[in-house]
Design a protein around this motif. Structure first.
Motif, mmCIF file in Angstrom:
data_model
loop_
_atom_site.group_PDB
_atom_site.id
_atom_site.type_symbol
_atom_site.label_atom_id
_atom_site.label_comp_id
_atom_site.label_asym_id
_atom_site.label_seq_id
_atom_site.Cartn_x
_atom_site.Cartn_y
_atom_site.Cartn_z
ATOM 1 N N GLN A 1 0.837 -1.203 0.000
ATOM 2 C CA GLN A 1 0.000 0.000 0.000
ATOM 3 C C GLN A 1 0.871 1.252 0.000
ATOM 4 N N MET A 2 1.884 1.274 0.868
ATOM 5 C CA MET A 2 2.759 2.450 0.946
ATOM 6 C C MET A 2 3.658 2.567 -0.276
ATOM 7 N N LEU A 3 4.139 1.447 -0.791
ATOM 8 C CA LEU A 3 4.957 1.502 -2.010
ATOM 9 C C LEU A 3 4.159 2.071 -3.166
ATOM 10 N N ALA A 4 2.884 1.682 -3.262
ATOM 11 C CA ALA A 4 2.024 2.235 -4.314
ATOM 12 C C ALA A 4 1.828 3.735 -4.106
ATOM 13 N N GLU A 5 1.671 4.145 -2.854
ATOM 14 C CA GLU A 5 1.433 5.560 -2.566
ATOM 15 C C GLU A 5 2.640 6.434 -2.902
ATOM 16 N N ILE A 6 3.849 5.886 -2.742
ATOM 17 C CA ILE A 6 5.026 6.686 -3.087
ATOM 18 C C ILE A 6 5.459 6.474 -4.535
ATOM 19 N N GLY A 7 4.711 5.642 -5.268
ATOM 20 C CA GLY A 7 4.908 5.515 -6.705
ATOM 21 C C GLY A 7 6.076 4.660 -7.139
ATOM 22 N N VAL A 8 6.371 3.596 -6.375
ATOM 23 C CA VAL A 8 7.478 2.705 -6.715
ATOM 24 C C VAL A 8 6.922 1.355 -7.153
ATOM 25 N N PRO A 9 7.306 0.853 -8.334
ATOM 26 C CA PRO A 9 6.870 -0.494 -8.736
ATOM 27 C C PRO A 9 7.403 -1.538 -7.754
ATOM 28 N N PHE A 10 6.637 -2.591 -7.531
ATOM 29 C CA PHE A 10 7.051 -3.636 -6.595
ATOM 30 C C PHE A 10 6.564 -4.986 -7.086
ATOM 31 N N THR A 11 7.220 -6.022 -6.611
ATOM 32 C CA THR A 11 6.845 -7.386 -6.983
ATOM 33 C C THR A 11 5.731 -7.881 -6.077
ATOM 34 N N GLY A 12 5.030 -8.894 -6.555
ATOM 35 C CA GLY A 12 4.080 -9.608 -5.716
ATOM 36 C C GLY A 12 2.731 -8.941 -5.574
ATOM 37 N N ALA A 13 1.982 -9.429 -4.601
ATOM 38 C CA ALA A 13 0.582 -9.052 -4.430
ATOM 39 C C ALA A 13 0.433 -7.599 -4.007
ATOM 40 N N GLY A 14 -0.697 -7.013 -4.415
ATOM 41 C CA GLY A 14 -1.061 -5.681 -3.970
ATOM 42 C C GLY A 14 -1.758 -5.738 -2.624
ATOM 43 N N ALA A 15 -2.044 -4.555 -2.076
ATOM 44 C CA ALA A 15 -2.629 -4.467 -0.740
ATOM 45 C C ALA A 15 -3.980 -5.164 -0.658
ATOM 46 N N ARG A 16 -4.839 -4.966 -1.654
ATOM 47 C CA ARG A 16 -6.186 -5.567 -1.609
ATOM 48 C C ARG A 16 -6.097 -7.085 -1.524
ATOM 49 N N SER A 17 -5.244 -7.665 -2.341
ATOM 50 C CA SER A 17 -5.090 -9.111 -2.350
ATOM 51 C C SER A 17 -4.635 -9.624 -0.990
ATOM 52 N N LEU A 18 -3.699 -8.913 -0.364
ATOM 53 C CA LEU A 18 -3.187 -9.356 0.926
ATOM 54 C C LEU A 18 -4.221 -9.182 2.035
ATOM 55 N N VAL A 19 -4.989 -8.114 1.967
ATOM 56 C CA VAL A 19 -6.030 -7.900 2.984
ATOM 57 C C VAL A 19 -7.054 -9.021 2.936
#
Length: 321
Positions: A82-100
């Motif tokens: 969630q925070m990585l998305a908010e600061i605009g950095v691409p990341f591997t793996g699941a997004g916040a919604r999927s993990l929640v």
């Protein structure tokens, strides 16, 4: 590429399931460097501006997200993407919604049921609606790594409430009961390729020389204590695709349905039980399965002819595709 390997802030006295994250982080960095990438490591900080200040100097093309828990709580792992998305950095793996969603097992099961996908019956406190006769397995609703799973977790219906209360008192968190399916267990991994799930060779967990009186479960010791009876006697076997193609087709279909239903990215694992009538039932979905060199995901990738470096580099490239 510049890949920042971001891992949980793991204290020295952390349990083995948390230490496993550090093992994975070192192995991933080594694999990426072997392919010509730069791969510094950093521990996650749970503050958006502090995380921005941590990440920005590295100027990464992508962050390899290995944050599996925050302050020892797996249910908070969603905060990292969630925070990585908010600061605009691409990341591997699941997004916040999927993990929640997948971090809440009863909620996951509700989504499976509503989508028409098979999953064992379950019941939750305080009313335990739906709890019928027979054997049930008491599980933590919001933590993974098989915390609290041992022989005593499998109980008859009248014992469910007491077991759940004792587990909550000992480990914290929420606990629920799932119908115990005394059948075969499959742990099936997927990797993303060109934006779509690719099911890796399917692993069946074989309970070799298991005493008849003991429930066949892949519990905490089987996963985290290599010297234990449970670990030694739980053996991964591949080849169901050739021995039982009809069952394999059903398992593959259900894996792909889960991938899309829970918006998985990068990798995922679906755990199944197959009952005496041959019905495949979905137990859990792990959208960020373990990726240390000894993990089931890696065994399946190796079975498919992928080296550790192949797998890691593929995950990174999908994240920036």
């Amino acid at each position: 590429m510049k890949v920042l390997v971001l891992h949980s802030d793991v204290p020295p006295d952390a349990p083995p399931e948390d230490q496993d994250t550090l093992i994975a982080a070192s192995a991933i960095a080594e694999a990426l460097v072997s392919r010509g990438h730069t791969a510094p490591l950093a521990a996650y900080v749970n503050d958006r501006e502090a995380l921005r200040k941590l990440v920005t100097p590295h100027r990464p093309d992508v962050v390899f997200n290995l944050v599996e828990g925050i302050e020892g709580e797996g249910r908070l792992a969603y905060l990292a993407p969630q925070m990585l998305a908010e600061i605009g950095v691409p990341f591997t793996g699941a997004g916040a919604r999927s993990l929640v969603i997948t971090g809440d097992k009863p909620r996951t099961k509700t989504m499976l049921r509503d989508a028409g996908l098979p999953t064992p019956a379950w019941a939750e406190p305080p009313h335990w609606n739906g709890l019928g006769a027979g054997r049930w397995i008491v599980k933590c609703a919001d933590e993974d790594a098989s915390v609290g799973l041992d022989d005593g977790a499998v109980v008859e219906a009248p014992e469910v409430e007491a077991r759940a209360a004792a587990s909550a008192a000992r480990f914290g968190g929420r606990w629920f009961a799932e119908e115990f399916i005394d059948g075969r267990e499959f742990n099936i991994a997927m990797v993303e390729q060109n934006g779509e799930p690719h099911v890796l060779p399917m692993a069946e967990m074989m309970f070799v020389g298991w005493p008849v009186e003991r429930p066949r479960i892949v519990g905490y010791n089987a996963k985290w204590d290599d010297a234990s009876f449970e670990s030694v006697k739980t053996v991964r076997r591949f080849g169901v695709e050739y021995r039982e193609p009809a069952l394999a087709r059903e398992l593959r279909f259900l894996c792909e349905e889960c991938w899309h239903l829970f918006s998985c990215r990068g990798t995922a694992r679906v755990d199944f039980r197959v009952d005496g009538d041959g019905r495949a039932l979905i137990l859990e979905i792990n959208p960020n399965p373990g990726i240390a060199p000894d993990a089931g995901l890696i065994a399946a990738a190796n079975e498919a002819g992928l080296s550790y470096a192949d797998l890691v580099e593929g995950i990174v490239k999908e994240a920036v595709r």
